[in-house]
Scaffold this motif. Sequence first.
Motif, PDB file in Angstrom:
ATOM      1  N   ASN A 152       0.837  -1.201   0.000  1.00 59.12           N
ATOM      2  CA  ASN A 152       0.000   0.000   0.000  1.00 59.12           C
ATOM      3  C   ASN A 152       0.871   1.250   0.000  1.00 59.12           C
ATOM      4  OD1 ASN A 152      -2.493  -1.534   0.401  1.00 59.12           O
ATOM      5  ND2 ASN A 152      -1.699  -1.903   2.472  1.00 59.12           N
ATOM      6  N   GLU A 153       0.395   2.282  -0.659  1.00 54.91           N
ATOM      7  CA  GLU A 153       1.130   3.539  -0.669  1.00 54.91           C
ATOM      8  C   GLU A 153       1.087   4.206   0.706  1.00 54.91           C
ATOM      9  OE1 GLU A 153      -0.117   6.175  -3.750  1.00 54.91           O
ATOM     10  OE2 GLU A 153       0.804   4.972  -5.358  1.00 54.91           O
ATOM     11  N   VAL A 154       2.214   4.781   1.100  1.00 57.99           N
ATOM     12  CA  VAL A 154       2.302   5.531   2.351  1.00 57.99           C
ATOM     13  C   VAL A 154       3.081   6.814   2.080  1.00 57.99           C
ATOM     14  CG1 VAL A 154       2.155   3.549   3.898  1.00 57.99           C
ATOM     15  CG2 VAL A 154       4.384   4.266   3.036  1.00 57.99           C
ATOM     16  N   GLU A 155       2.764   7.836   2.817  1.00 57.76           N
ATOM     17  CA  GLU A 155       3.479   9.100   2.701  1.00 57.76           C
ATOM     18  C   GLU A 155       4.569   9.174   3.772  1.00 57.76           C
ATOM     19  OE1 GLU A 155       2.818  11.572   0.280  1.00 57.76           O
ATOM     20  OE2 GLU A 155       1.700   9.839  -0.517  1.00 57.76           O
ATOM     21  N   LEU A 156       5.775   9.510   3.370  1.00 59.35           N
ATOM     22  CA  LEU A 156       6.902   9.639   4.287  1.00 59.35           C
ATOM     23  C   LEU A 156       7.323  11.101   4.349  1.00 59.35           C
ATOM     24  CD1 LEU A 156       9.158   6.693   2.994  1.00 59.35           C
ATOM     25  CD2 LEU A 156       7.308   6.577   4.673  1.00 59.35           C
ATOM     26  N   THR A 157       7.425  11.626   5.550  1.00 63.33           N
ATOM     27  CA  THR A 157       7.855  13.007   5.724  1.00 63.33           C
ATOM     28  C   THR A 157       9.203  13.025   6.447  1.00 63.33           C
ATOM     29  OG1 THR A 157       5.592  13.843   5.782  1.00 63.33           O
ATOM     30  CG2 THR A 157       7.312  15.242   6.758  1.00 63.33           C
ATOM     31  N   PHE A 158      10.118  13.838   5.949  1.00 62.42           N
ATOM     32  CA  PHE A 158      11.453  13.967   6.522  1.00 62.42           C
ATOM     33  C   PHE A 158      11.672  15.414   6.946  1.00 62.42           C
ATOM     34  CE2 PHE A 158      11.478  10.330   3.801  1.00 62.42           C
ATOM     35  CZ  PHE A 158      12.312   9.406   4.429  1.00 62.42           C
ATOM     36  N   GLU A 159      11.994  15.593   8.224  1.00 58.52           N
ATOM     37  CA  GLU A 159      12.271  16.924   8.761  1.00 58.52           C
ATOM     38  C   GLU A 159      13.717  17.342   8.511  1.00 58.52           C
ATOM     39  OE1 GLU A 159       9.927  18.798   9.923  1.00 58.52           O
ATOM     40  OE2 GLU A 159       8.346  17.253   9.999  1.00 58.52           O
TER      41      GLU A 159
END
Length: 344
Positions: free
Chosen positions: A58-65
């Motif tokens: 499944n597609e997931v959103e990854l956020t990097f600070e």
Amino acid sequence: MSRIFKIALFSSLLITSLVACSSTNSTEIENTLSDKTSLNNDDGYYPITITNYDYAGNEVELTFEQAPQRVLAILQNSIETMAALGLEDHVLASYGLDNSIKEEWQDSFQKMNYDASVFEPDLETVVSLAPDFILSWGSMFSDKKIKDIHFWNERNVNTYINSNTRLGGHNDIIENEYQDILNIGKIFNVNEEAEKLVATMKDEIEYVLKATTEMPEQNVMLIEFYEGAIINYGASSLGGNMISSLGANLVRPEHGNISKEEILNINPDVLFLCYLPFWESKDEEEANKITLNNILLDPAFASLDAVKNNRVHTIMLGDMYASGVRTLDGIKIFAEGIYPELSN
């Protein structure tokens, strides 16, 4: 054919055959990391968000600070992508080579804390290392191995799955390898370097297509000898997609087992044999020879046009499956075998 099964079978061989690799304990890793310089997190660049997948596909959103500083690079293409993009200073530890690192990446590789004592780390080891980013194949993130992204997100750790190892019945295509390189470039703010790598791959395909416009279409087959069976790589495989992208006719688009009789009936102009170096032998040249002999020393294949015309070639699995920055090598190997005129 499952690539996962191979990993389990030849892992013990890899441990003894890889050179210039040594185990690292946690103290050594921490001491090494303390001497490394992190990338400049330019003001305004972060946070960034990309799309990847969980274990189920499944597609997931990854956020990097910020750019990850404690990366686990597991399996060949993960290690080599980090090295090729100059990101070795961000690698906490690396595992799982199935063939030698190319000379051009050796200096970077030597700084990546490669652990040859195991092929894949277990969950306990990974947790103890406290990474902030894990880069690997989809198969690594099962509950039986190091757990899924949801487990790691609860611990503020991002994961990244090579797109062509995503579960769910998706076709493996070159564009996925491009996107993975671009995504890693975006995560670490080395976009220019990533774009150059991808542009080189695209340029090679464009060159081949233009140079072969007037040449007759070639009928090509890609197979692998595996545990007494012969596997045909079809249109849904990355290797098959590479062949088609170069303007050749993949004569057996279905993926799966194939018999000697079927190969003889199809009689391709060009025959490629996929092999895994350390699965066949400790020596890559010897492994190549062993693979070729499956065809050249078998009287049953003597009538093949590809045999009679000396058009049987080998290609390493790492150049045509989850190939990452080796995608260029795979493209060139297929192009030279299909169109020998290009190298004259």
